[in-house]
Write a protein that holds these residues in place. Structure first.
Motif, mmCIF file in Angstrom:
data_model
loop_
_atom_site.group_PDB
_atom_site.id
_atom_site.type_symbol
_atom_site.label_atom_id
_atom_site.label_comp_id
_atom_site.label_asym_id
_atom_site.label_seq_id
_atom_site.Cartn_x
_atom_site.Cartn_y
_atom_site.Cartn_z
ATOM 1 N N GLN A 564 0.954 -1.061 0.123
ATOM 2 C CA GLN A 564 0.041 -0.048 -0.123
ATOM 3 C C GLN A 564 0.928 1.137 -0.007
ATOM 4 N N PHE A 565 0.445 2.451 -0.978
ATOM 5 C CA PHE A 565 1.292 3.544 -0.641
ATOM 6 C C PHE A 565 0.601 4.751 -1.595
ATOM 7 N N ASP A 566 1.078 5.682 -1.021
ATOM 8 C CA ASP A 566 0.902 6.971 -1.573
ATOM 9 C C ASP A 566 -0.619 7.209 -1.301
ATOM 10 N N PRO A 567 -1.048 7.350 -0.122
ATOM 11 C CA PRO A 567 -2.451 7.640 0.257
ATOM 12 C C PRO A 567 -2.653 9.215 0.102
ATOM 13 N N ASN A 568 -3.983 9.703 -0.159
ATOM 14 C CA ASN A 568 -4.729 10.948 -0.312
ATOM 15 C C ASN A 568 -5.834 11.048 0.066
ATOM 16 N N TRP A 569 -6.298 12.238 1.000
ATOM 17 C CA TRP A 569 -7.622 12.298 1.338
ATOM 18 C C TRP A 569 -8.485 12.644 0.462
ATOM 19 N N SER A 570 -9.658 12.659 0.786
ATOM 20 C CA SER A 570 -11.056 12.990 -0.087
ATOM 21 C C SER A 570 -11.052 14.507 0.510
ATOM 22 N N PRO A 571 -11.771 15.573 -0.214
ATOM 23 C CA PRO A 571 -11.879 16.942 0.100
ATOM 24 C C PRO A 571 -12.526 17.021 1.418
ATOM 25 N N ASP A 572 -13.400 16.072 1.758
ATOM 26 C CA ASP A 572 -14.391 16.193 3.081
ATOM 27 C C ASP A 572 -13.489 15.128 3.997
ATOM 28 N N GLY A 573 -12.541 14.721 3.778
ATOM 29 C CA GLY A 573 -11.784 13.895 4.752
ATOM 30 C C GLY A 573 -12.384 12.389 5.268
ATOM 31 N N ARG A 574 -13.499 12.063 4.541
ATOM 32 C CA ARG A 574 -14.335 10.801 5.034
ATOM 33 C C ARG A 574 -13.619 9.773 4.102
ATOM 34 N N LYS A 575 -12.745 9.781 3.137
ATOM 35 C CA LYS A 575 -12.275 8.614 2.293
ATOM 36 C C LYS A 575 -10.942 8.827 2.384
#
Length: 731
Positions: A564-575
């Protein structure tokens, strides 16, 4: 009468010239002989600047050496004495001149150095005399007999004691370990500071791969000099090995995503295709190797097995299926023993051994330094030593190519009665980090890439059109800003420590400790958490989450066995969107996944295979990422249309959204290098920063970020990167 040797006392140390020793309290401090001699010269001249020439002439006398030898000895001294070159309390460097011992020194005579002379044995002793001549006492014959008997017994006892002592000494000598190998000299043979990887030598030349994306074959004389390209008439060639007689090179080629292995004759350059479908992996120069007689070669297949075949490409057969987690870990460096009976290779950060027919597979050093990574071993030509690398986890084996190792040797000599050292012996230490070791044909030299890792964080100044130091030019990367723009987080390079600070760099607070090495930081939309990628204890990339105020990092998906690598938040922070792959070595096929934080459910983005490093757009409508297959590209996923679009062809990296979501910034490291931006719907890319001649560095080769005003941030290489010849001595 000869002058007594001296004793020097300074700080917490005592140096005894007669005993050639350094004491700290009651503990002996080991140091190399040359370094000790350098220390003596400085101690005899405290507070005085001693030039480099004087030190070289005094210590090395008529031996031809360079300033590197003196520099190395001073580095060793500072390490032994706990001194710091940047803030010296003992040895001060006087730039371009020499060195000065700055600590007060007390000098004493070593009284134990003198011994009262004995009276010569043949000096005649005058007998007592009377007026009539010498006074002589007559000894009876019987007394003389007893005296002779006692004298004879004493001689017999002394002889027995002497013989026993000699036997004990001989037994002690024959059973003590053979002297360990050591490196006695460092000679720099290239001076261009370019990233290059030594592969093999034919005795006269050292073959290299220049890291210019793609790699380019090159060569340099083993005595040093200019690095020149080595022409190979194949698409994207990468050198892998040279035969023992120097007449044949193993060369990988990558043509439209298809890998093949070739034999190239030297000189002449005639080609013979050996096989297709060979595995290139992360390090193509280490996936195949000649046998000592040049009649066979061993190689990794695209499925991760180790096969052998004849040098003409016939009679290919499997030696072994990969041990442990071969399908999910970077591996390589297939090497034959000099007698051709054994093969060793690197797998899962450990060294493995088997017979040349594939039987008897076992880890070479199963319980030795289990928390560190073993790699890249090679025998000396006579088989007496096996030289390899041992490193702490720098970041990961997934694409990170900066060396972080020291060179060690496993002693495999078999002397008469005298045993070899059972544990590996460390050959190098100090600030230089080493890459894989290549042995000279006579076994007396080790050729290796030596690197001092250092970067300078820079920001583009639009007014001057120049890159200027940012945060005082700190050596850091993966810079990310809090949503309110008042704070930032970064990772120091190459230490791998995550810090949080005010936007101007003030009030830094350390958030992580080794061995975890955070990369690819992402601050949550609410400012409370930071996502990052790091290796777990097995060396596999995982996603971690950490409170931005500090705390213990937690693995986000511990039950997911994929990389698993390079995570990123959704704009609302829920995903959270992230990349996942079953393997990174035999066939890198990442896909894009979305984690729903409310219930922990993970779903795959449609048709996302071969895509990775995705970033959510600020309005949540798009994902921007990279595509890895036969045609690399910048790619965009439209959630509404549920489809992918490739908007920029070629090798690019670090896609980053502008804060208003109108542009995707990206880095092009080769082929007209620069920072570019493009609209998510495609069109012509606009170059923002010209990076021609820019020296990239970082744990992933390069880094690109944006500050809150969308100004590009990069990490400029200010370290050193060259090839050295290390003299290996076993005396």
């Amino acid at each position: 009468m000869a002058e007594n040797p001296l004793v020097f006392r300074f700080a917490e140390f005592e140096v005894r010239e007669r005993e050639f020793s350094i004491l700290k309290g009651n503990t002996s401090v080991p140091v190399e002989p040359r370094a000790f001699q350098v220390l003596l010269v400085l101690l005899r001249n405290p507070q005085k600047v001693i030039t480099k020439d004087k030190l070289l002439n005094t210590v090395w006398d008529d031996v031809e050496v360079t300033d590197n030898s003196l520099t190395r000895s001073v580095v060793k001294l500072r390490q032994a004495l706990g001194d710091d070159a940047r803030s010296p309390r003992l040895i001060e460097t006087v730039a371009k001149v020499g060195y000065r011992f700055v600590c007060p020194v007390e000098v004493l005579e070593d009284a134990r150095g003198g011994v009262a002379p004995a009276e010569p044995a043949d000096t005649p002793t005058e007998l007592p005399r009377t007026s009539k001549g010498p006074l002589v006492k007559t000894v009876p014959a019987r007394a003389r007999g007893w005296a002779g008997l006692v004298f004879g017994r004493r001689w017999l006892l002394a002889t027995v004691v002497a013989v026993v002592g000699l036997l004990a000494s001989a037994i002690w000598y024959l059973h003590r370990p053979l002297p360990p190998p050591r490196v006695t000299e460092y000679t720099q043979i290239t001076h261009d500071d370019r990233h290059k990887i030594p592969v093999a030598t034919d005795g006269a030349r050292l073959y290299l791969n220049l890291d210019h994306q793609p790699y380019r074959p090159a060569q340099v004389a083993v005595s040093g000099g200019e690095v020149t390209l080595f022409p190979v008439q194949l698409p994207n060639p990468t050198l892998a090995d040279v035969s023992a007689d120097g007449a044949s090179l193993l060369v990988h080629s990558l043509d439209s995503g298809r890998a093949s292995l070739w034999s190239v004759q030297v000189p002449g350059g005639s080609l013979r295709r050996l096989l297709d479908g060979v595995r290139l992996g992360s390090y193509p120069w280490s996936s195949a190797g000649w046998s000592p007689n040049g009649k066979l070669l061993a190689y990794y297949t695209s499925d991760g097995d180790i096969n052998a075949m004849r040098s003409d490409g016939t009679e290919s057969h499997k030696l072994v299926s990969a041990p442990h987690r071969l399908s999910t870990s970077v591996s390589g460096d297939v090497r034959w023993s000099p007698d051709g009976t054994r093969i060793r290779f690197t797998q899962d950060h450990r060294l493995w051994e088997m017979s040349s027919n594939g039987s008897g597979l076992h880890p070479l050093l199963p319980d030795w330094h289990p928390s560190e990574w073993q790699c890249c071993g090679r025998w000396t030509p006579d088989g007496r030593f096996f030289v390899f690398l041992l490193s702490k986890q720098l970041a990961s084996n997934l694409g990170a190519v900066v060396p972080a190792a020291q060179i060690w040797a496993l002693d495999e000599r078999h002397g008469f009665l005298r045993p070899a050292h059972p544990e590996p012996v460390q050959l190098t230490s100090g600030p230089i980090r080493w890459d894989r070791a290549i042995l000279s044909t006579d076994g007396e030299k080790i050729f290796s890439r030596g690197v001092i890792l250092r970067g300078e964080l820079v920001r583009f100044d639009a007014q001057s059109r120049q890159l200027q130091p940012y945060l005082s030019g700190i050596s850091a990367e993966f810079v990310t800003f809090s949503p309110d723009g008042k704070s930032l987080a970064y990772v120091t390079y190459p230490e791998g420590i995550l810090w949080r600070a005010n936007r101007d760099g003030s009030n830094p607070i350390q958030l992580t400790d080794p061995p975890i090495y955070p990369t690819l930081l992402r601050w949550s939309p609410d400012g409370r958490q930071i996502l990052f990628t790091a290796s777990d204890s097995e060396g596999q990339m995982k996603i971690y989450i950490l409170p931005s105020e500090g705390g213990k990092p937690q693995m986000l998906l511990p039950s997911d066995n994929r990389w698993q690598f390079d995570p990123n938040w959704s704009p609302d922070g829920r995903k959270i969107v992230f990349s996942a792959s079953e393997t990174v070595s035999t066939s890198f096929k990442p896909s894009i996944c979305i984690l729903e934080l409310s219930n922990g459910q993970v779903t795959d983005i449609p048709k996302s295979q071969y895509r990775y490093s995705t970033r959510w757009s600020p309005d949540g409508q798009y994902l921007a990422g990279l595509k890895t297959d036969s045609n690399s590209s910048l790619t965009v996923f439209d959630f509404k249309a549920q489809q992918w679009s490739d908007i920029q062809k070629g090798e690019v990296g670090f896609p980053t959204w502008s804060h208003d979501g109108k542009f995707i910034y990206f880095l092009r490291p080769v082929d007209d290098p620069g920072v570019y931006r493009i609209r998510p719907t495609g069109g012509e890319a606009e170059r923002v920063v010209d990076l021609k001649g820019f020296r990239f560095t970082g744990v992933w080769r390069y880094f690109l970020g944006l500050d809150p005003e969308d100004t590009p941030l990069l990490l400029r290489d200010t370290g050193t990167d060259d090839i050295f010849a290390l003299t290996l001595d076993e005396r």
